[in-house]
Scaffold this active site. Sequence first.
Site, short mmCIF file in Angstrom:
data_model
loop_
_atom_site.label_atom_id
_atom_site.label_comp_id
_atom_site.label_asym_id
_atom_site.label_seq_id
_atom_site.Cartn_x
_atom_site.Cartn_y
_atom_site.Cartn_z
N GLY A 272 0.25 -9.92 3.36
CA GLY A 272 -0.20 -8.59 3.77
C GLY A 272 -0.69 -7.77 2.59
O GLY A 272 -0.31 -8.03 1.44
N GLN B 98 -2.60 -0.23 -2.11
CA GLN B 98 -2.54 -1.29 -3.14
C GLN B 98 -3.91 -1.55 -3.78
O GLN B 98 -3.98 -2.18 -4.84
CB GLN B 98 -2.02 -2.60 -2.53
CG GLN B 98 -0.55 -2.51 -2.11
CD GLN B 98 -0.07 -3.83 -1.55
OE1 GLN B 98 -0.26 -4.12 -0.37
NE2 GLN B 98 0.54 -4.64 -2.39
N CYS C 10 5.81 -8.99 -3.18
CA CYS C 10 4.74 -8.01 -2.97
C CYS C 10 3.66 -8.24 -4.02
O CYS C 10 3.96 -8.46 -5.19
CB CYS C 10 5.32 -6.60 -3.11
SG CYS C 10 4.08 -5.30 -2.98
N LEU C 11 2.40 -8.18 -3.60
CA LEU C 11 1.29 -8.41 -4.52
C LEU C 11 1.23 -7.34 -5.63
O LEU C 11 0.64 -7.56 -6.68
CB LEU C 11 -0.04 -8.45 -3.76
CG LEU C 11 -0.20 -9.63 -2.78
CD1 LEU C 11 -1.48 -9.48 -1.97
CD2 LEU C 11 -0.19 -10.96 -3.52
N HIS D 155 7.01 -4.23 5.94
CA HIS D 155 6.68 -4.11 4.51
C HIS D 155 5.41 -3.26 4.31
O HIS D 155 5.38 -2.37 3.46
CB HIS D 155 6.49 -5.53 3.94
CG HIS D 155 6.14 -5.59 2.48
ND1 HIS D 155 6.95 -6.19 1.54
CD2 HIS D 155 5.05 -5.14 1.81
CE1 HIS D 155 6.37 -6.09 0.35
NE2 HIS D 155 5.21 -5.47 0.49
N GLU D 156 4.38 -3.53 5.14
CA GLU D 156 3.10 -2.83 4.97
C GLU D 156 3.19 -1.37 5.44
O GLU D 156 2.63 -0.48 4.80
CB GLU D 156 1.97 -3.56 5.71
CG GLU D 156 1.73 -5.00 5.26
CD GLU D 156 1.63 -5.18 3.75
OE1 GLU D 156 1.09 -4.29 3.07
OE2 GLU D 156 2.09 -6.22 3.25
N HIS E 45 4.59 0.63 2.78
CA HIS E 45 3.58 0.97 1.76
C HIS E 45 2.84 2.25 2.13
O HIS E 45 2.53 3.08 1.28
CB HIS E 45 2.53 -0.15 1.65
CG HIS E 45 2.85 -1.20 0.63
ND1 HIS E 45 3.08 -0.92 -0.69
CD2 HIS E 45 2.96 -2.55 0.75
CE1 HIS E 45 3.32 -2.06 -1.34
NE2 HIS E 45 3.26 -3.06 -0.50
ZN ZN Z 1 3.66 -5.01 -0.78
#
Ligand code: ZN
Length: 150
Positions: A46, A51, A88-89, A130-131, A134
Amino acid sequence: MAKRVIFNKSEPILHKICKRVDVFDAKLCKLLDDMHETLSAANGVGLAAPQVGFLKRLCVIDAGEGYYELINPEILETSGSQRDVEGCLSCPNEWGYVTRPMKVRFKAQNRNGMWYEKDVEGLFARAVCHEVDHLDGKLFVDLIEEYVEN
Ligand code: ZN
C-alpha cells in the site's frame, strides 16, 4: 506514468492530517497512476498520498487480490484481530508485530468519484488500516508491539 520519490517518516507531511479530495480531475488521475507505478516498483502492499508529498485523503493498495484505489476512505466496521509483522515504505528497515482487525468493511470513492463498499480480511484489512492511519498522520511504528530484526 512516473515513479515518485517516497518520503521518509522524518518528513513533517507524514505527521499531518490529510484533506478530503473533492476534485476528481485529470490531475488526480495522474497522481493515482504515478502512485500505482511507485507502489509496483517498490513491491509494496500500500501507498498513501502523504508518502509521495500530497496532503490528500487517498491511497492505493495491492494486497494480492488486485489493485484498488481508495479516495476519501472510511472504515465502517471491523471485527476479529490478527497479529503479524508489518512494515512501511516510509520506514525502511523497521519491521515489527502489529495487531490489527482481521476483517474490515470500508467505503471509498474511485477516481471517478463513485462510492463503493468492500469487505476485506487478512493482509488487505491490515493494509486498509495502515493506509487510513497515514491519512490521519499516524505511523505504524507507534503501534509496534515487538520489533523484528531483518
Ligand atoms: Zn506506510
